[in-house]
Design a protein around this motif. Structure first.
Motif, PDB file in Angstrom:
ATOM      1  N   ASP A  38      45.345 186.730 164.256  1.00 50.17           N
ATOM      2  CA  ASP A  38      45.007 186.601 162.839  1.00 50.17           C
ATOM      3  C   ASP A  38      46.160 187.081 161.964  1.00 50.17           C
TER       4      ASP A  38
ATOM      5  N   THR B 244      44.146 193.784 170.916  1.00 50.69           N
ATOM      6  CA  THR B 244      44.556 194.162 169.577  1.00 50.69           C
ATOM      7  C   THR B 244      45.745 195.086 169.614  1.00 50.69           C
TER       8      THR B 244
ATOM      9  N   TRP C 216      40.344 199.234 153.126  1.00 52.51           N
ATOM     10  CA  TRP C 216      41.702 198.798 153.475  1.00 52.51           C
ATOM     11  C   TRP C 216      42.725 199.900 153.399  1.00 52.51           C
TER      12      TRP C 216
ATOM     13  N   THR D  89      43.154 191.014 161.230  1.00 56.73           N
ATOM     14  CA  THR D  89      42.125 191.671 162.028  1.00 56.73           C
ATOM     15  C   THR D  89      42.439 191.649 163.516  1.00 56.73           C
ATOM     16  N   SER D  90      43.477 190.942 163.896  1.00 57.97           N
ATOM     17  CA  SER D  90      43.944 190.881 165.279  1.00 57.97           C
ATOM     18  C   SER D  90      45.381 190.402 165.240  1.00 57.97           C
TER      19      SER D  90
ATOM     20  N   GLU E 262      41.943 198.990 161.401  1.00 57.52           N
ATOM     21  CA  GLU E 262      41.867 197.570 161.721  1.00 57.52           C
ATOM     22  C   GLU E 262      40.705 197.344 162.661  1.00 57.52           C
ATOM     23  N   THR E 263      39.531 197.148 162.062  1.00 53.49           N
ATOM     24  CA  THR E 263      38.310 197.050 162.819  1.00 53.49           C
ATOM     25  C   THR E 263      38.061 195.609 163.209  1.00 53.49           C
ATOM     26  N   GLY E 264      36.990 195.414 163.968  1.00 55.45           N
ATOM     27  CA  GLY E 264      36.643 194.071 164.386  1.00 55.45           C
ATOM     28  C   GLY E 264      36.679 193.924 165.883  1.00 55.45           C
TER      29      GLY E 264
END
Length: 481
Positions: free
Chosen positions: A342, A265, A449, A338-339, A454-456
């Motif tokens: 993405d 990430t 947001w 999210t990445s 930026e989680t995940g």
């Protein structure tokens, strides 16, 4: 669980500022208002007259050097945060004494979303102030590289100022930046300046301590100046910590490898007043330091950076402006990826695929042939992302959110754009609605947001079902369905 060594080091860093007599004798430190892996920010009052300031303790020496250099260069710019003075000596973190601004544009957007939104006149005034700050940077060959709403601080009277220059670089020519070794060579005639700020009008900076003081000769003996000392300190620290500090995100030299190539990430920390996460070593003596693609917060990162470009310029800031302006119109982030993969997918779903037709030369980007996507037959278009906005507003965003960096409108061009100079005109700053404080995460929604958290998954691939990996002569390529 953190190791004892890590915990001790963290506590030492967090509290080291309180043990520095040269700082505490001048400033009454009230509380810590921001914290990250590479910086801590404190609210303080100047003891002589109670004037409020922000003390930013930066634990990364290269980030500190960049921020000081950039802020000194921009010290006469009304839309850039003021650096009053700084403290920095060997074996100590740099502490910057900055103008204290209690809120930011992220908080303005959040409050507008909760309430009745923003009028066109308000949006235009925020835009004009942002553009004036960015134009000041670019006229001085400074690329900020981390423009986002939380880095746009706001005074109580509505004046917006660019902040957090820890990732900024001073460009000398396309693709190259000023190195620490090069500072003295290029600035030998810079005037000597005092490191104090006036007591009668503390909000106006008239003189700051300068890294570029001339060496003085006294009775035949050379007295080493602050620039030489800092340069030597940076060189020695770079040599001693090179192995530990190779790209903190990917553990690979980031001058040659992009975020996507490492499949991480590669994100910066959450602290709105952070220092830089990435280690960007300068070249050898007399050379320039390389640019890196792993800069900025992902949601505002230009496509060429996501594809690993290390040969870019101020155009990456212009893409970030497009994302910020679109968010002012919609009160929602334009591309909340999210990445890294993405992030690209979201951009392509709106603008279509990145091709030689839309960005001549894109096939030469480091990761272009390694990462590919299926053709987007019917991209949504910016109009679909900004419903109920006028054609002029859509056109302004299109001038910034375009694949070809050379086609992006400059800050100065936008300041003269018809949209900003026709009715309804920008409102006076005194009419802007300014939140009392900076927004904090909602307890029931820590990943909301507006914090740009930026989680995940740590992997760029976990959320994609159709992935086709193909071996190539130079490694592999990945295709996403």
């Amino acid at each position: 669980m953190s190791s004892p060594t890590t915990t001790t080091r963290s506590n030492t860093k967090s509290w080291s500022i309180y043990g520095r007599r040269e700082i505490t004798s001048k400033y009454d430190i009230k509380e810590r208002i921001g914290s990250g892996a590479y910086s801590d920010v404190y609210r303080a009052l100047r003891r002589s007259d109670g004037f409020p300031v922000a003390l930013k303790e930066i634990h990364d020496y290269q980030s500190a050097f960049r921020e000081i250099e950039a802020l000194q260069t921009l010290h006469n710019s009304p839309n850039v945060v003021v650096l009053h003075e700084y403290f920095w000596r060997e074996d100590e973190d740099a502490v910057l004494v900055l103008e204290y601004l209690r809120t930011d544009l992220a908080s303005v957007i959040k409050e507008a979303k909760r309430g009745s939104g923003m009028s066109v006149g308000e949006i235009k005034r925020w835009m004009v102030q942002i553009l004036l700050g960015v134009d000041a940077c670019h006229r001085n060959s400074i690329v900020h590289r981390d423009l986002k709403p939380s880095n746009l601080l706001i005074s109580d009277d509505g004046v917006l100022k660019l902040a957090d220059f820890g990732q900024a670089r001073i460009l000398l020519e396309p693709g190259f930046v000023r190195s620490v070794d090069d500072l003295q060579h290029h600035e030998q005639n810079a005037p000597t300046q005092d490191n104090s700020f006036p007591s009668e009008q503390p909000e106006v900076i008239t003189a700051v301590d300068d890294l570029r003081d001339q060496a003085r000769v006294n009775q035949g003996q050379v007295i080493v100046n602050k620039e030489e000392f800092l340069r030597d300190m940076v060189e020695q620290k770079a040599k001693s910590s090179a192995m530990d500090d190779l790209d903190k995100d990917s553990n690979i030299h980031d001058g040659d490898i992009s975020c996507l190539a490492t499949c991480t990430t590669s994100e910066m920390e959450d602290d709105p007043l952070k220092g830089s996460y990435t280690y960007e070593p300068d070249g050898g003596e007399g050379s320039y330091g390389p640019l890196t693609s792993c800069v900025g917060t992902r949601w505002f990162r230009a496509p060429e950076l996501l594809y690993g470009s290390t040969n870019y310029g101020m155009e990456v800031d212009l893409w970030s402006l497009g994302c910020i302006f679109a968010e002012l119109f919609s009160l929602e982030p334009m591309f909340p990826g999210t990445s890294d993969i993405d992030q690209l997918a979201r951009i392509f779903n709106v603008l279509g695929n990145l091709t030689e037709e839309t960005f001549p030369g894109c096939s030469k980007l480091p990761d272009y042939k390694m990462i590919s996507f299926c053709k987007i037959e019917k991209p949504l278009g910016i109009e679909a992302c900004l419903p109920n906005r006028s054609p002029d507003e859509i056109l302004l965003i299109k001038k910034l959110l375009c694949f070809d960096p050379t086609s992006r409108a400059t800050a100065m061009e936008l300041l003269h754009d018809k949209y900003l100079n026709e009715e309804p005109l920008p409102v006076p700053t005194s009419e802007l609605r300014v939140p009392l404080t900076k927004c904090a995460p909602d307890e029931d929604s820590p990943g909301d947001w507006y914090d740009y958290r930026e989680t995940g998954s740590d992997s760029d691939f976990d959320e994609f079902g159709g992935v086709n990996v193909t071996k190539t002569d130079t490694g592999f390529s990945i295709r996403f369905d």
